[in-house]
Write a protein that holds these residues in place. Sequence first.
Motif, PDB file in Angstrom:
ATOM      1  N   ASN A 202     -15.649 -43.323-178.919  1.00  0.00           N
ATOM      2  CA  ASN A 202     -14.898 -42.460-178.008  1.00  0.00           C
ATOM      3  C   ASN A 202     -15.016 -40.982-178.372  1.00  0.00           C
ATOM      4  O   ASN A 202     -14.021 -40.275-178.536  1.00  0.00           O
ATOM      5  CB  ASN A 202     -13.430 -42.894-177.998  1.00  0.00           C
ATOM      6  N   VAL A 203     -16.254 -40.513-178.499  1.00  0.00           N
ATOM      7  CA  VAL A 203     -16.536 -39.097-178.759  1.00  0.00           C
ATOM      8  C   VAL A 203     -17.812 -38.718-178.022  1.00  0.00           C
ATOM      9  O   VAL A 203     -18.737 -39.514-177.921  1.00  0.00           O
ATOM     10  CB  VAL A 203     -16.736 -38.800-180.272  1.00  0.00           C
ATOM     11  N   GLY A 204     -17.823 -37.480-177.488  1.00  0.00           N
ATOM     12  CA  GLY A 204     -19.073 -36.934-176.988  1.00  0.00           C
ATOM     13  C   GLY A 204     -19.359 -37.159-175.518  1.00  0.00           C
ATOM     14  O   GLY A 204     -20.518 -37.117-175.091  1.00  0.00           O
ATOM     15  N   ARG A 205     -18.305 -37.337-174.723  1.00  0.00           N
ATOM     16  CA  ARG A 205     -18.479 -37.452-173.274  1.00  0.00           C
ATOM     17  C   ARG A 205     -17.134 -37.141-172.616  1.00  0.00           C
ATOM     18  O   ARG A 205     -16.107 -37.034-173.293  1.00  0.00           O
ATOM     19  CB  ARG A 205     -18.978 -38.844-172.886  1.00  0.00           C
ATOM     20  N   PRO A 206     -17.103 -37.032-171.287  1.00  0.00           N
ATOM     21  CA  PRO A 206     -15.829 -36.758-170.615  1.00  0.00           C
ATOM     22  C   PRO A 206     -14.822 -37.892-170.814  1.00  0.00           C
ATOM     23  O   PRO A 206     -15.180 -39.067-170.887  1.00  0.00           O
ATOM     24  CB  PRO A 206     -16.238 -36.638-169.139  1.00  0.00           C
ATOM     25  N   GLY A 207     -13.544 -37.507-170.914  1.00  0.00           N
ATOM     26  CA  GLY A 207     -12.465 -38.486-170.949  1.00  0.00           C
ATOM     27  C   GLY A 207     -12.176 -39.110-172.281  1.00  0.00           C
ATOM     28  O   GLY A 207     -11.358 -40.042-172.372  1.00  0.00           O
TER      29      GLY A 207
ATOM     30  N   PHE B 159      -8.304 -29.739-172.066  1.00  0.00           N
ATOM     31  CA  PHE B 159      -7.062 -30.397-171.664  1.00  0.00           C
ATOM     32  C   PHE B 159      -7.210 -31.193-170.362  1.00  0.00           C
ATOM     33  O   PHE B 159      -6.750 -32.332-170.256  1.00  0.00           O
ATOM     34  CB  PHE B 159      -5.936 -29.369-171.476  1.00  0.00           C
ATOM     35  N   GLU B 160      -7.833 -30.573-169.366  1.00  0.00           N
ATOM     36  CA  GLU B 160      -7.918 -31.205-168.053  1.00  0.00           C
ATOM     37  C   GLU B 160      -8.745 -32.476-168.075  1.00  0.00           C
ATOM     38  O   GLU B 160      -8.662 -33.311-167.154  1.00  0.00           O
ATOM     39  CB  GLU B 160      -8.499 -30.218-167.035  1.00  0.00           C
ATOM     40  N   ASP B 161      -9.499 -32.686-169.148  1.00  0.00           N
ATOM     41  CA  ASP B 161     -10.373 -33.847-169.241  1.00  0.00           C
ATOM     42  C   ASP B 161      -9.598 -35.153-169.398  1.00  0.00           C
ATOM     43  O   ASP B 161     -10.173 -36.229-169.248  1.00  0.00           O
ATOM     44  CB  ASP B 161     -11.343 -33.656-170.418  1.00  0.00           C
ATOM     45  N   VAL B 162      -8.290 -35.075-169.695  1.00  0.00           N
ATOM     46  CA  VAL B 162      -7.506 -36.315-169.770  1.00  0.00           C
ATOM     47  C   VAL B 162      -7.523 -37.051-168.435  1.00  0.00           C
ATOM     48  O   VAL B 162      -7.336 -38.274-168.393  1.00  0.00           O
ATOM     49  CB  VAL B 162      -6.039 -36.059-170.212  1.00  0.00           C
ATOM     50  N   LEU B 163      -7.763 -36.321-167.353  1.00  0.00           N
ATOM     51  CA  LEU B 163      -7.798 -36.943-166.032  1.00  0.00           C
ATOM     52  C   LEU B 163      -9.033 -37.820-165.848  1.00  0.00           C
ATOM     53  O   LEU B 163      -9.120 -38.575-164.873  1.00  0.00           O
ATOM     54  CB  LEU B 163      -7.740 -35.867-164.948  1.00  0.00           C
ATOM     55  N   ASN B 164      -9.990 -37.725-166.780  1.00  0.00           N
ATOM     56  CA  ASN B 164     -11.178 -38.578-166.751  1.00  0.00           C
ATOM     57  C   ASN B 164     -11.056 -39.770-167.694  1.00  0.00           C
ATOM     58  O   ASN B 164     -12.012 -40.534-167.852  1.00  0.00           O
ATOM     59  CB  ASN B 164     -12.425 -37.767-167.128  1.00  0.00           C
ATOM     60  N   SER B 165      -9.897 -39.932-168.327  1.00  0.00           N
ATOM     61  CA  SER B 165      -9.697 -41.003-169.296  1.00  0.00           C
ATOM     62  C   SER B 165      -9.249 -42.288-168.618  1.00  0.00           C
ATOM     63  O   SER B 165      -8.804 -42.305-167.470  1.00  0.00           O
ATOM     64  CB  SER B 165      -8.639 -40.591-170.328  1.00  0.00           C
TER      65      SER B 165
END
Length: 689
Positions: free
Chosen positions: A320-325, A162-168
Motif C-alpha cells: 500500500n505505497v506508491g499509487r493513488p489511494g 490529503f484529497e487522495d483519501v477519496l481514492n481509497s
Amino acid sequence: MASSTSTLKYVPTTCPYCGVGCGLNLVVNDGKLVGVEPYKRSPINEGKLCPKGMTCWEHVHSPDRLTRPKIKKNGKFVDATWDEAIDLIAKKFSEISKKNGPKALGFQTSCRTVNEDCYALQKLARVGFQTNNVDNCARICHGPSVAGLSLSFGSGAATNPFEDVLNSDLIVMWGSNAVEAHPLAGRRVMQAKKKGIPIVVVDPRYSTTARLADKWIRFNPSTHIALANSMMYWIIKEGLQNTAFINERTKGFDDLKKTVEKYADCEEIHGVPLETVKSFARQYARAKNAVIIYCLGITELTTGTDNVRSMGNLALLTGNVGRPGVGVNPLRGQNNVQGACDMGAYPNVYSGYQACSVADNRAKMEKAWGMKEGSLPDWYGSTLTEQVNDAGSVVKAMYFLGLNPVVSYPDSNHVKKQLEKLDFCVFQDIFWTESCEYADVVLPGTCFAEKDGTFTSGERRVNRVRKAVDGPGESKYDWEIIGMVAKKMGLKGFEWKTAKDVWDDMRACTPNMFGVTYEKMEKPESIHWPCPTVEHPGTPILHIGKFSAADGKGTMFGLEYRQPAEVADAEYPYTLMTGRVIFHYHTRTQTDRAAQLHYEVPENYVQINTIDAKKLGIKENEKIKVTSRRGESLALARISEDVAPKVLYMAMHFAGGANNLTNTALDPLSKMPELKHCAVRVEKIAGAK
C-alpha cells in the motif's frame, strides 16, 4: 460596511495554524485587517475553514504586540534601538563561540513561521558560527516521522496528498484526532465516509474522530508496536501479504516475519481482543487501496520512530505505497512543520535533507555560501531537547525564533531552570510569551499577515504567504533581523531585499526544490516537492515505481515492543495522555487573543473516567490536582467514558498545564521526548468547586 472612501481589498494567503495549509483571504480595510473570507479556489479546503482559521486575523493588531527590541539591564527589560540589540547579539554570540567553540551555541526555529525565516536562521548558524546545533520544534511533534519514514521509504514526508483519501477503499486513522486537530483534513475523511469508504480509528480515547468511524479500536496507551506486530503476524499467517510487491520493491521481510511470530496473541499488552485484531488485519490486507493516516499519538513517545516504522511495515507488507489511494501520511500539527525540516533547520542536514556528514554536500554548501573550504562541520548537532538539557554546561547561548519552550517543551519546571543557566539568550517573537522572561534580548518579528513567504503543508505542498498589512511599531521581517545580525558580523550572502531573495537562495542549493518558484506557486494548487526543475510539475504522490532510498527499495524492520519510559504504579496510578482541542493552537499565544476561541475553552481541563471520578468523589467541572514526578497542574475535571479507567487526557495548550507533568525521556533515534505518556496521580482539592 466600508465607507465609500475606504480601501477594501482581499489578500489570498495560507492559514497560520495546522499543517493542512488551508487557503483564505485576509480582508483589509484602510491598512487594517477586519476579517477573513473564504478562498474558494483553494483545492485544499475548497473555501471552508475551521474556527481557528476563521479567527486567525484577530491577534494581528493586538495592543500587546511586541513593537520594539528589549534588552535586560540590571534584571529589568528596557526598550532599546535595533542597533543596540543587534550589536549585543553579534558581540555575545561571537565571544561565546570564540571562547567555547561552535557547540556552545544553540539555534532553534519555529514551525509556525515561514520557510524563508527557517532557512535564514540555519544559514546564520552554519555560516556565522560553523555549528550544526540548529533544530526546530518538529523535534517534539514529528521528528519521528522524518526519521521513521526516511528509514522505511527513503523520504521523511507524507506519501500522498490529503484529497487522495477519496481514492481509497479503506482509511485507517491511527493516533490521529483529525476532526479537532486538522479539521479540513478531517473534512476529507468525512467526504470519504459519505462516499462509502470505510474508516477505522485506532485510538485509546473515544475522540471526536472516533465518533465518525465505522470501527473504533481502543487499545492500551503506547502499545502501537505490539498491536501492529500482531496484525502483521495474522496477515502473514493467512497468506494475505503482497508477495509480488515484497519481492520486487522491498527488503527486510524475513526479519519482520521472524519478529512478529512472537506477537500472535498479545492482548495482555495492547488490550485488543484477538478476534478484533484478526478482523482488522484481514480488512487492511484485503483492501485494494488502504491508507494509514497518523499523528502525534504515534510519534510523541520514546518508541516514536519505531511506531512510525511499524506503520511503514504494514504498508510495505501489503503493497500500500506508491499509487493513488494508499500510503502512510502524517498530519503535521503546525503550519510549517514540514517546511522547517525541509529548510535544513535540523542538526544533521542542510535544506532538502542533504546530509551534513557527506563531504560532497559540505563542499557544495561551502561554495554556495561563499565559505572557506573545509569550514562546515560534519558532526551531528545537538537537538532541541539536548540543547535545553545542556544549557549552562556545554551550551552557553541560545537563539529562539518564534518558540515558547516554557509552555511547549516537556517538564516546564526543568526548562525554566535550564534557561536560567544560560550566559546569553535571545527570543524573537510577535508577543511577549512566558519564555521571554528568560531572555537577555527580545526582538519584535512579524506575523504571517505582515510578511511574504511560504509554508509547506503536511502533504509537501508549498503554499504562498502574502503580506496584507504592515507590522506594528519597529517590528521587522524575521529573515531581515537575521540578516542584520549577519551583516553586523561582516558575513556575506545575507544581502536579501525580499522574501523571494531568501527563497531563491535556498532553491539554488536544494536540488529537490529547485523547480518550486514563486511564479509557479501563484496558482491556487501550488506545487508539491520534489520538483527538481522549473519545468517539472511537482510530485503529489511519492515512491511510484521505486522508493526514495539509494537502492530504490522500501525497508521492513523487525521491531520489538518496548514499554514507555514511565508506567503507572502504586504511587502514580494513572496514565496521562495529551492532545489538542479544536479551539486552540499550541501555547495559545495567538488563539487565546480571539474572543470566541477563548470563550469556548478558557482554561485547562482533564478528562477522567466515570468510574475513577466516582471512586475519588470528583464532580463534573470541579478543579482537581494532577501530579507527576516532575510537577503538578490544576485542571477542571471532565467526567467521561471517552477515556478508559485509569487513563486521563489533558490538552497541551495551557501554561502550567500538561507540560508541568510530561516526561523528558527521549526516543533514542529521533530524540523525541515522551509527551504522550506519563504516570500521574489525581487528588481532590479541599474546598474546590
